[in-house]
Scaffold this active site. Structure first.
Site, short mmCIF file in Angstrom:
data_model
loop_
_atom_site.label_atom_id
_atom_site.label_comp_id
_atom_site.label_asym_id
_atom_site.label_seq_id
_atom_site.Cartn_x
_atom_site.Cartn_y
_atom_site.Cartn_z
CE LYS A 80 -3.46 3.19 -3.00
NZ LYS A 80 -2.40 2.15 -3.00
CB SER A 155 -0.65 2.38 0.55
OG SER A 155 -0.68 1.92 -0.79
CB SER A 179 -0.40 -1.22 -1.46
OG SER A 179 0.47 -0.56 -0.59
N1 GLN Z 1 4.03 -1.02 2.55
C1 GLN Z 1 4.88 -0.94 1.41
C2 GLN Z 1 5.50 0.44 1.33
O1 GLN Z 1 5.25 1.18 2.21
C3 GLN Z 1 4.11 -1.24 0.16
C4 GLN Z 1 3.27 -0.13 -0.27
C5 GLN Z 1 2.59 -0.38 -1.59
O2 GLN Z 1 2.48 -1.51 -2.04
N2 GLN Z 1 2.21 0.72 -2.22
O3 GLN Z 1 6.21 0.77 0.46
#
Ligand code: GLN
Length: 487
Positions: A80, A155, A179
């Site tokens: 990532k 994400s 995420s």
């Molecule tokens: N969807 C959540 C956010 O937007 C989690 C994102 C994540 O785990 N990085 O913060």
């Protein structure tokens, strides 16, 4: 086709000299060439560098180095774009970093390299890991390989797509509120969020430091165990990593699940849970019960406050963490020589909408006069949520739920409605607030052939039990073996 193999299948073939690391790496690169223009899992990759690493791995194999000493020798793993790999681009899915290359290596990358892995590719993501669909990527939205009109989750969307579409053998993602688990669920692969402190965050660009953890996305549970065993452990460079021995997670896979108790939170039966998701998850829990575990209802009474608390704490921490992107030290610079104007123009032009929204929200909840009402209150709620879990774990060993309330939604469907998007994290966010561990594994498909994920949550540092239940279920089912046809 080497790119379709799991880590354990591939290493067996490499050891038996049925395959080489170069053939495997080329196979992944060819697969990327064939499908990634439709999927956008990769932001960039350096094919030459990947082949050079593969040649070195083949040499090591020829010299007699074995997988007992280097368990990932010759295995291509994609990363990532929020985890630092020395001399490779690091964009965090944002424009603000420009063509920044990382001058140093994250601890997890060093550990993977020590284990013989071929580190290649930068995987697409929501900007600074803020999002649930990878539509907030400043470059291009990643697409779900099961239906390219749909989002892959986020994400770590690119990390899930690369694994589910066989572009990489495994990948790393990061999980602040879901995420890793949510995109794994929506793409039909396995995603493991370790306990906070299990894996070093050194070299992970911080979103919300008290919630962030790095973890693997893989084709099955055995591969997740292999990866966690390698990346886990204390690191002098991350004071929040915990000095606790890393157990043999592979051995734990065959742990007896007959004496285990599985809890179903009654608060998780909520409006918004798709009936097809519900019936697949119910069937999966029944299967686990048939395998000998005892299932009972539990209560997590503060569940309804989790999203609100998360979006205060995460944005507050993000507003502080992202202050470093000021046009002085990293990446792009816009505006005049006046430092205030330069700072304003750089951040104005460099950050996307969602990141700005969160920085503003985070700054607001931390400002004097509101700090007690929002930030301190959210911290108190966080404690209550953690206590809910710790109390539940006195009664049960594992908590089961859907990973996501729905299967993958359409690209564009929620992008203009941030609150709807935030609600899609309802089942994953609490694990980060409570600092516990969780995994998502494939447990079915909708009538429209979209994957559904089962989430299992475990005690702090309870990854062994988590993996044993996930593995037992996986042995009894074949959902994890299904692959999308990308066309
Ligand atoms: N969807 C959540 C956010 O937007 C989690 C994102 C994540 O785990 N990085 O913060």
């Amino acid at each position: 086709m080497p790119h379709t193999l799991t880590i354990h299948e591939l290493t067996a073939k490499l050891a038996a000299k049925e395959l080489t690391a170069c053939e495997t790496t080329r196979s992944c690169l060819d697969r990327i060439t064939a499908v990634d223009s439709k999927l956008n899992a990769f932001v960039s990759y350096d094919a030459e560098d990947a082949i050079a690493q593969a040649e070195a791995a083949d040499q090591a194999l020829a010299d007699g180095v074995c997988h007992k000493d280097k368990p990932l020798l010759g295995v291509p793993i994609a990363i990532k774009d929020v985890i630092a790999v020395k001399n490779q681009p690091l964009s965090c899915g944002s424009k603000i970093l420009g063509d920044f290359n990382s001058p140093y290596e994250a601890t997890v990358i060093r550990k993977l390299r020590d284990a013989g892995a071929i580190i290649f590719g930068r995987l697409n993501m929501d900007e600074f890991a803020m999002g649930s669909s990878t539509e907030n990527s400043a470059f291009k939205p990643a697409r779900n390989p099961w239906d390219t009109d749909r989002i892959p989750g986020g994400s770590s969307g690119g990390s899930a797509v690369a694994v589910a579409a066989d572009e990489s053998i495994a990948s790393l993602g990061s999980d602040t509120g879901g995420s890793i688990r949510q995109p794994a669920s929506l793409c039909g692969c396995v995603g493991l969020k370790p306990t906070y402190g299990r894996v070093s965050r050194f070299g992970l660009v911080a979103y919300a430091s008290s919630l962030d953890q790095i973890g693997p996305l893989t084709k099955d549970t055995r591969d997740a165990a292999t990866m966690l065993k390698i990346i886990g452990g204390h690191d002098m460079r991350d004071s929040t990593s915990v000095p606790r021995e890393v157990p043999d997670y592979i051995e734990a896979l065959d742990g007896d699940i007959k004496s285990l108790k599985i809890g179903l939170p009654k608060e998780y039966q909520m409006a918004g849970l798709d009936p097809e998701v519900k019936s697949s998850v119910d069937a999966a829990v029944l299967r686990i019960e048939e395998l000998g575990a005892e299932v009972r209802e539990i209560s997590l009474p503060h569940t309804e406050y989790a999203i609100a608390a998360y979006y205060i704490i995460a944005t507050a921490e993000a507003s502080a963490n992202l202050a470093r992107f000021d046009g002085v030290r990293y990446g792009q610079r816009f505006g005049s020589a006046d430092p205030i104007e330069m700072n304003r123009d750089t951040r104005g032009a460099g950050f996307g909408e969602e990141v700005k929204r969160r920085i503003i929200l985070g700054t607001y909840v931390l400002s004097s006069g509101y700090y007690d009402a929002y930030y301190i209150r959210a911290q108190k709620v966080r404690t209550l949520i953690r206590e809910d879990f710790l109390k539940a774990f006195e009664e049960v060993d594992i908590i089961a739920s859907p990973t996501s309330p729905t299967a993958a939604f359409k690209i564009g469907e929620k992008v203009d409605d941030p609150l709807q998007m935030y609600l899609s994290d309802i089942y994953t966010i609490s694990a980060n607030l409570a600092s516990i561990c969780g995994i998502s594994i494939p447990c079915g498909f909708t009538s429209g052939n979209l994957p559904i994920g089962l989430q299992l949550l475990g005690r702090p540092f309870g990854e062994e039990q988590l993996l044993s239940v996930a593995h037992a279920y996986e042995q009894a089912t074949d959902w994890h073996t299904r692959r999308p046809t990308v066309n």
